[in-house]
Design a protein around this motif. Structure first.
Motif, PDB file in Angstrom:
ATOM      1  N   LEU A  60      41.441 -14.026  30.191  1.00  0.00           N
ATOM      2  CA  LEU A  60      42.006 -13.448  31.405  1.00  0.00           C
ATOM      3  C   LEU A  60      42.080 -11.930  31.342  1.00  0.00           C
ATOM      4  N   GLU A  61      42.421 -11.365  30.180  1.00  0.00           N
ATOM      5  CA  GLU A  61      42.580  -9.911  30.162  1.00  0.00           C
ATOM      6  C   GLU A  61      41.356  -9.156  29.645  1.00  0.00           C
ATOM      7  N   SER A  62      40.443  -9.837  28.944  1.00  0.00           N
ATOM      8  CA  SER A  62      39.257  -9.131  28.438  1.00  0.00           C
ATOM      9  C   SER A  62      37.976  -9.519  29.157  1.00  0.00           C
ATOM     10  N   GLY A  63      37.946 -10.713  29.764  1.00  0.00           N
ATOM     11  CA  GLY A  63      36.771 -11.150  30.507  1.00  0.00           C
ATOM     12  C   GLY A  63      35.790 -12.006  29.741  1.00  0.00           C
ATOM     13  N   LYS A  64      35.938 -12.110  28.419  1.00  0.00           N
ATOM     14  CA  LYS A  64      34.929 -12.851  27.656  1.00  0.00           C
ATOM     15  C   LYS A  64      34.947 -14.332  27.995  1.00  0.00           C
ATOM     16  N   ALA A  65      33.845 -15.001  27.714  1.00  0.00           N
ATOM     17  CA  ALA A  65      33.731 -16.432  27.988  1.00  0.00           C
ATOM     18  C   ALA A  65      34.684 -17.220  27.097  1.00  0.00           C
ATOM     19  N   LEU A  66      35.112 -18.385  27.569  1.00  0.00           N
ATOM     20  CA  LEU A  66      36.118 -19.177  26.873  1.00  0.00           C
ATOM     21  C   LEU A  66      35.670 -19.558  25.463  1.00  0.00           C
TER      22      LEU A  66
ATOM     23  N   ALA B 262      37.366 -10.508  35.848  1.00  0.00           N
ATOM     24  CA  ALA B 262      36.550 -11.447  36.620  1.00  0.00           C
ATOM     25  C   ALA B 262      36.674 -11.233  38.120  1.00  0.00           C
ATOM     26  N   ASP B 263      37.802 -10.653  38.562  1.00  0.00           N
ATOM     27  CA  ASP B 263      37.952 -10.415  40.002  1.00  0.00           C
ATOM     28  C   ASP B 263      38.641  -9.093  40.317  1.00  0.00           C
ATOM     29  N   GLY B 264      39.024  -8.354  39.293  1.00  0.00           N
ATOM     30  CA  GLY B 264      39.667  -7.062  39.506  1.00  0.00           C
ATOM     31  C   GLY B 264      41.113  -7.153  39.938  1.00  0.00           C
ATOM     32  N   ALA B 265      41.666  -8.362  40.012  1.00  0.00           N
ATOM     33  CA  ALA B 265      43.039  -8.542  40.474  1.00  0.00           C
ATOM     34  C   ALA B 265      44.030  -8.289  39.345  1.00  0.00           C
ATOM     35  N   PRO B 266      45.236  -7.798  39.669  1.00  0.00           N
ATOM     36  CA  PRO B 266      46.245  -7.584  38.630  1.00  0.00           C
ATOM     37  C   PRO B 266      46.744  -8.908  38.060  1.00  0.00           C
ATOM     38  N   LEU B 267      46.901  -8.927  36.735  1.00  0.00           N
ATOM     39  CA  LEU B 267      47.403 -10.112  36.043  1.00  0.00           C
ATOM     40  C   LEU B 267      48.899 -10.022  35.793  1.00  0.00           C
ATOM     41  N   ALA B 268      49.336  -8.831  35.353  1.00  0.00           N
ATOM     42  CA  ALA B 268      50.729  -8.670  34.941  1.00  0.00           C
ATOM     43  C   ALA B 268      51.064  -7.193  34.897  1.00  0.00           C
ATOM     44  N   SER B 269      52.353  -6.917  34.916  1.00  0.00           N
ATOM     45  CA  SER B 269      52.853  -5.570  34.735  1.00  0.00           C
ATOM     46  C   SER B 269      53.573  -5.526  33.389  1.00  0.00           C
ATOM     47  N   VAL B 270      53.175  -4.570  32.535  1.00  0.00           N
ATOM     48  CA  VAL B 270      53.643  -4.500  31.151  1.00  0.00           C
ATOM     49  C   VAL B 270      54.379  -3.184  30.928  1.00  0.00           C
ATOM     50  N   SER B 271      55.426  -3.231  30.110  1.00  0.00           N
ATOM     51  CA  SER B 271      56.170  -2.010  29.785  1.00  0.00           C
ATOM     52  C   SER B 271      55.256  -0.978  29.138  1.00  0.00           C
ATOM     53  N   SER B 272      55.438   0.286  29.527  1.00  0.00           N
ATOM     54  CA  SER B 272      54.628   1.387  29.010  1.00  0.00           C
ATOM     55  C   SER B 272      55.503   2.283  28.141  1.00  0.00           C
ATOM     56  N   ALA B 273      55.287   2.222  26.835  1.00  0.00           N
ATOM     57  CA  ALA B 273      56.139   2.940  25.885  1.00  0.00           C
ATOM     58  C   ALA B 273      56.038   4.442  26.064  1.00  0.00           C
ATOM     59  N   SER B 274      57.150   5.115  25.912  1.00  0.00           N
ATOM     60  CA  SER B 274      57.214   6.575  25.886  1.00  0.00           C
ATOM     61  C   SER B 274      57.139   7.057  24.440  1.00  0.00           C
ATOM     62  N   VAL B 275      57.075   8.363  24.267  1.00  0.00           N
ATOM     63  CA  VAL B 275      57.113   8.931  22.913  1.00  0.00           C
ATOM     64  C   VAL B 275      58.405   8.515  22.214  1.00  0.00           C
ATOM     65  N   ALA B 276      59.521   8.553  22.930  1.00  0.00           N
ATOM     66  CA  ALA B 276      60.798   8.160  22.321  1.00  0.00           C
ATOM     67  C   ALA B 276      60.768   6.701  21.880  1.00  0.00           C
TER      68      ALA B 276
ATOM     69  N   VAL C 252      47.905  -4.776  34.151  1.00  0.00           N
ATOM     70  CA  VAL C 252      46.765  -5.337  33.421  1.00  0.00           C
ATOM     71  C   VAL C 252      45.940  -6.130  34.420  1.00  0.00           C
ATOM     72  N   PHE C 253      44.617  -5.961  34.372  1.00  0.00           N
ATOM     73  CA  PHE C 253      43.749  -6.545  35.393  1.00  0.00           C
ATOM     74  C   PHE C 253      42.807  -7.595  34.810  1.00  0.00           C
ATOM     75  N   ASP C 254      42.434  -8.552  35.637  1.00  0.00           N
ATOM     76  CA  ASP C 254      41.457  -9.586  35.289  1.00  0.00           C
ATOM     77  C   ASP C 254      40.060  -9.050  35.615  1.00  0.00           C
TER      78      ASP C 254
END
Length: 483
Positions: free
Chosen positions: A96-102, A34-48, A30-32
């Motif tokens: 942080l994850e969408s970019g909108k103003a506070l 505001a600067d294009g930097a990675p914020l976090a790594s999140v689990s990616s669900a499979s079909v199962a 997941v990226f910020d």
């Protein structure tokens, strides 16, 4: 840069009341914006994983449907209280994850919480009917019962509010859910899952499965016979695909799709109010909203003055990273959106449009585009035919009210429209003739948890919000009885 809001947020899948890793430990970043930097790594669900979530929701369904309406409502009310108590934490995560103003993010959290409060009250208003058949031989009894397992697919632009707008009525009705949040903004949904657990939602009633395989996992869930409802908010293009898939198992659908909102300024409008409304209608969430004003139709006698005032107001906005309290306009969500907005503006200018303010992307890092007003836009310009989803206002001039109405309706979309006039009767007459599910008169915001939200034509199917939103998760059962 490490952010406490991000570090405290769960990163796994939430299935049957427990956090777990995706099959094969698959993740995505997941990226910020505001600067294009990675914020976090999140689990990616499979079909199962997604089908496990359906199993959990299906198993939890009977007990949740049998829970007293007042108890379901009290849990939703507790969730409302918890969300408002943690408003700042959620707002900063959304920035942080969408970019909108506070300030925008704080507003979204309050809006999201209101859906929980509204449906806490609606949970006890699931009413049936009893009447005598016209022939007198029997009674007609109608019950409203929960539809069953609901798959909820939410967009990135309002990661909290679009989730609670679906979860609130589903839980109030007695349904269980599997939420698939947008991969740009999964963190808010995961934090909401934690909050709902704290509020007392039983295991399996809410399941959250972020994934980079969105198409595959939603397709699989829609073809599982245990899934009886799909609620989707997103583009019309994806909505068409999901409607076709839902047809295979006749899954009932609620669709809140794209918009192309006209903003009509009649010649007797209060221009100060019209400009203030335009700033909200156009620039709420930086223009990244399906309800954003997309096309400005202004009566010729006031067009120049309206455009001058609106350009000045837009030029005065502070553009920058959303966590800065002084910032009024944050970045667009990603590079693709920035490039699309720039292409639409450049194409309109090449066809003769005049830039009154803005008109350029800011140098990186981040995905910033200047608030932009275009005058002299050609009626056939592509920027008037599709959603801009950015801080750009194209202005066209009209000479008669009939012309304005025809221009407003000349689109496959019909979500929302805006009309400004000092003459309320005149404005209402225009509103009645506009082909849209919602119309704002002398105001730039129409959304309200107590009102039915939805569109005509290719802007959607069904309604969210209000009592209509509750009915979307209920089936009617007619019982023919004599006594």
């Amino acid at each position: 840069m490490s952010h406490p809001e991000v570090s405290k947020t769960p990163k796994g899948l939430y299935i049957n009341g427990a956090w777990r890793q995706a099959a094969g430990a698959a993740t995505f970043d997941v990226f910020d914006p505001a600067d294009g930097a990675p914020l976090a790594s999140v689990s990616s669900a499979s079909v199962a994983d997604a089908l496990d979530a359906v199993s959990a929701a299906h198993a939890a369904g009977p007990a949740w449907a049998a829970t007293a309406p007042r108890q379901r409502g009290e849990i939703l009310r507790t969730a409302y209280t918890l969300l408002m108590r943690r408003q700042e934490e959620f707002a900063r995560l959304i920035v942080l994850e969408s970019g909108k103003a506070l300030a925008e993010a704080r507003g979204e959290v309050a809006y999201a919480a209101e859906f929980l409060r509204w449906y806490a009250e609606e949970a006890v208003r699931i009413c049936g009917e009893v009447s005598t058949a016209p022939g007198g031989a029997n009674r007609i009894m109608v019950l409203r019962q929960p539809i069953g397992v609901a798959v909820l697919v939410t967009p990135w632009n309002f990661p909290a509010a679009m989730a609670t707008r679906k979860i609130g009525p589903a839980l109030a009705a007695g349904c269980t859910v599997v939420l698939k949040p947008a991969s740009e903004t999964p963190l808010t949904a995961l934090l909401l899952a934690e909050l709902f657990a704290q509020a007392g939602v039983p295991a399996g009633v809410i399941n959250v499965v972020p994934s980079r395989q969105s198409g595959e996992i939603v397709h699989a869930m829609l073809h599982d016979a245990r899934v009886r409802k799909l609620s989707f908010t997103g583009s019309t293009e994806i909505g068409r695909v999901l409607l076709a898939q839902a047809a295979d198992k006749v899954v009932k659908c609620s669709m809140e799709l794209g918009g192309n909102a006209p903003f009509i300024v009649l010649d007797d409008a209060d221009l100060e109010l019209a400009v203030a409304s335009a700033m909200v209608a156009k620039l709420r969430n930086g223009g990244e909203s399906c309800t954003a004003a997309n096309r400005f139709y202004v009566a010729r006698p006031v067009a120049a003055e309206f455009s001058r005032r609106l350009a000045a107001a837009m030029a005065a906005l502070t553009l920058g990273p959303g966590l800065d309290p002084a910032v009024q306009l944050g970045p667009l969500v990603n590079r693709g959106t920035l490039d699309k907005v720039a292409r639409l503006v450049d194409e309109a200018v090449a066809q003769g449009a005049t830039v009154l303010t803005g008109g350029r992307a800011r140098p990186g890092p981040g995905f910033f585009y200047e608030p932009t007003l275009l005058a002299d836009v050609r009626p056939d310009a592509r920027i008037l035919r599709q959603e801009i989803f950015g801080p750009v206002a194209p202005v066209c001039v009209f000479d008669t009210v009939e012309e304005a109405i025809a221009l407003a309706n000349d689109t496959e979309f019909g979500l929302v429209a805006f009309v400004h006039s000092r003459d309320l009767a005149r404005a209402l007459a225009v509103a009645e003739r506009i082909e849209a599910g919602m119309v704002g008169i002398n105001r730039g915001v129409v959304s309200d948890p107590a009102a039915p939200f939805g569109g005509w034509k290719q802007s959607g199917v069904g309604r969210e919000g209000g009592h209509d939103g509750l009915l979307a998760y209920l089936e009617s059962k007619y019982i023919c009885v004599s006594w």
